[in-house]
Design an enzyme around this catalytic site. Structure first.
Site, mmCIF file in Angstrom:
data_model
loop_
_atom_site.group_PDB
_atom_site.id
_atom_site.type_symbol
_atom_site.label_atom_id
_atom_site.label_comp_id
_atom_site.label_asym_id
_atom_site.label_seq_id
_atom_site.Cartn_x
_atom_site.Cartn_y
_atom_site.Cartn_z
ATOM 1 C CE LYS A 13 -1.945 -0.499 4.232
ATOM 2 N NZ LYS A 13 -1.073 -1.751 4.881
ATOM 3 N NE ARG A 88 -2.789 -0.759 11.081
ATOM 4 C CZ ARG A 88 -1.555 -0.304 10.360
ATOM 5 N NH1 ARG A 88 -1.664 0.886 9.733
ATOM 6 N NH2 ARG A 88 -0.677 -0.992 10.062
ATOM 7 N NE ARG A 127 8.488 -2.889 5.502
ATOM 8 C CZ ARG A 127 7.176 -2.420 5.796
ATOM 9 N NH1 ARG A 127 6.496 -2.008 4.704
ATOM 10 N NH2 ARG A 127 6.719 -2.790 6.877
ATOM 11 N NE ARG A 160 8.243 -1.028 9.932
ATOM 12 C CZ ARG A 160 6.961 -0.573 9.494
ATOM 13 N NH1 ARG A 160 6.717 0.190 8.489
ATOM 14 N NH2 ARG A 160 5.872 -1.028 10.146
ATOM 15 N NE ARG A 171 3.550 -5.041 11.488
ATOM 16 C CZ ARG A 171 4.331 -4.668 10.397
ATOM 17 N NH1 ARG A 171 5.306 -5.308 10.323
ATOM 18 N NH2 ARG A 171 4.125 -3.870 9.330
HETATM 19 P P1 AMP Z 1 2.537 0.669 9.506
HETATM 20 O O1 AMP Z 1 3.804 1.305 9.157
HETATM 21 O O2 AMP Z 1 1.552 1.125 8.820
HETATM 22 O O3 AMP Z 1 2.550 -0.768 9.196
HETATM 23 O O4 AMP Z 1 2.181 0.847 11.035
HETATM 24 C C1 AMP Z 1 3.142 0.609 12.094
HETATM 25 C C2 AMP Z 1 2.332 0.271 13.288
HETATM 26 O O5 AMP Z 1 2.053 1.457 13.770
HETATM 27 C C3 AMP Z 1 1.368 -0.857 13.478
HETATM 28 O O6 AMP Z 1 1.638 -2.042 13.680
HETATM 29 C C4 AMP Z 1 0.708 -0.181 14.452
HETATM 30 O O7 AMP Z 1 1.170 -0.471 15.829
HETATM 31 C C5 AMP Z 1 1.037 1.469 14.572
HETATM 32 N N1 AMP Z 1 -0.082 2.104 13.690
HETATM 33 C C6 AMP Z 1 -0.072 2.702 12.325
HETATM 34 N N2 AMP Z 1 -1.297 3.076 12.013
HETATM 35 C C7 AMP Z 1 -2.289 2.817 13.152
HETATM 36 C C8 AMP Z 1 -3.628 2.938 13.306
HETATM 37 N N3 AMP Z 1 -4.493 3.698 12.459
HETATM 38 N N4 AMP Z 1 -4.103 2.581 14.341
HETATM 39 C C9 AMP Z 1 -3.392 1.825 15.400
HETATM 40 N N5 AMP Z 1 -1.934 1.652 15.209
HETATM 41 C C10 AMP Z 1 -1.644 2.228 13.996
#
Ligand code: AMP
Length: 220
Positions: A13, A88, A127, A160, A171
């Site tokens: 995405k 989310r 990644r 990461r 996740r």
């Molecule tokens: P991402 O980079 O989108 O995979 O986000 C990394 C982490 O940030 C996720 O695993 C969550 O812990 C947190 N996170 C990001 N966006 C959200 C959201 N909309 N709601 C809750 N946690 C989030």
């Protein structure tokens, strides 16, 4: 346009969202990037979010809703934006709907990306990111020329913490439990367009352009 990118972690995405935002001349708002920045700057949001993020859990809704409400209230979002990683949960989706309703600019379309689990795990575990400029690589699909440093700026590449195997599993479970319900939520509202995310970046990009063409990509 107000575009939402929905789908499991690692489905690609972020890459597509950046491209669409650049093409449309609107901000790319990645909730994950915003949180990682908050963590590195040790802001109150960052301090609250870190433990959840490191363990693959969702940061609480109230924290996320405030963060995104502040961001989309900024002037650069007046012509639209691309939301990547938010909402989310159903509570976040409802909060987004009311924020946007108040501005008279509802969600234009939700692009839902899907791919099989093996593809997702392979993408996430390979990644790598540049510590200096944030550029993304993949050990198999987009390896850096020098192995361990960034092609663009020479910065150090890292993985990461939440891209390690145990956290990836968590996740994906969290996605199924808390986020997947949004597929039906947006389908019921006639906003969902499904994009097969398993193909190459170029092929997926083509599908994204086709999907956006139908919702008036020029009417930003
Ligand atoms: P991402 O980079 O989108 O995979 O986000 C990394 C982490 O940030 C996720 O695993 C969550 O812990 C947190 N996170 C990001 N966006 C959200 C959201 N909309 N709601 C809750 N946690 C989030």
């Amino acid at each position: 346009m107000q575009i939402v990118f929905l789908g499991p972690p690692g489905v690609g995405k972020g890459t597509q969202a950046k491209g669409v935002a650049a093409e449309q001349g609107v901000p790319h708002i990645s909730s994950g990037d915003m949180l990682r920045e908050a963590v590195s700057e040790r802001t109150p949001t960052g301090l609250k979010g870190k433990t959840y993020m490191d363990s693959g859990k969702l940061v609480p809704d109230d924290v996320m809703i405030d963060l995104i409400a502040d961001r989309i209230a900024r002037p650069d979002c007046a012509r639209g934006f691309v939301l990547d990683g938010f909402p989310r949960t159903l509570a976040q989706a409802e909060a987004l709907a009311s924020m946007l309703q108040a501005k008279g600019r509802p969600v234009s379309v939700v692009l839902y990306f899907d791919a099989d689990e093996a593809t997702i795990v392979e993408r996430l575990s390979g990644r790598r990111l540049c510590r200096s400029c944030g550029a993304g690589y993949h050990v198999k699909f987009m390896p850096p020329k020098n192995g361990t440093t960034c092609d663009k700026c020479g910065g150090e590449l890292y993985q990461r913490a939440d891209d390690k195997a145990a956290t990836i599993k968590e996740r994906l479970q969290v996605y199924q439990k808390q986020t997947a319900a949004l597929i039906q939520y947006y389908r019921d509202r006639g906003l969902l367009k499904q994009i097969p995310g398993g193909a190459s970046v170029e092929q997926v990009g083509q599908k994204v352009r086709e999907a956006l063409g139908g919702v008036g990509a020029r009417k930003v």
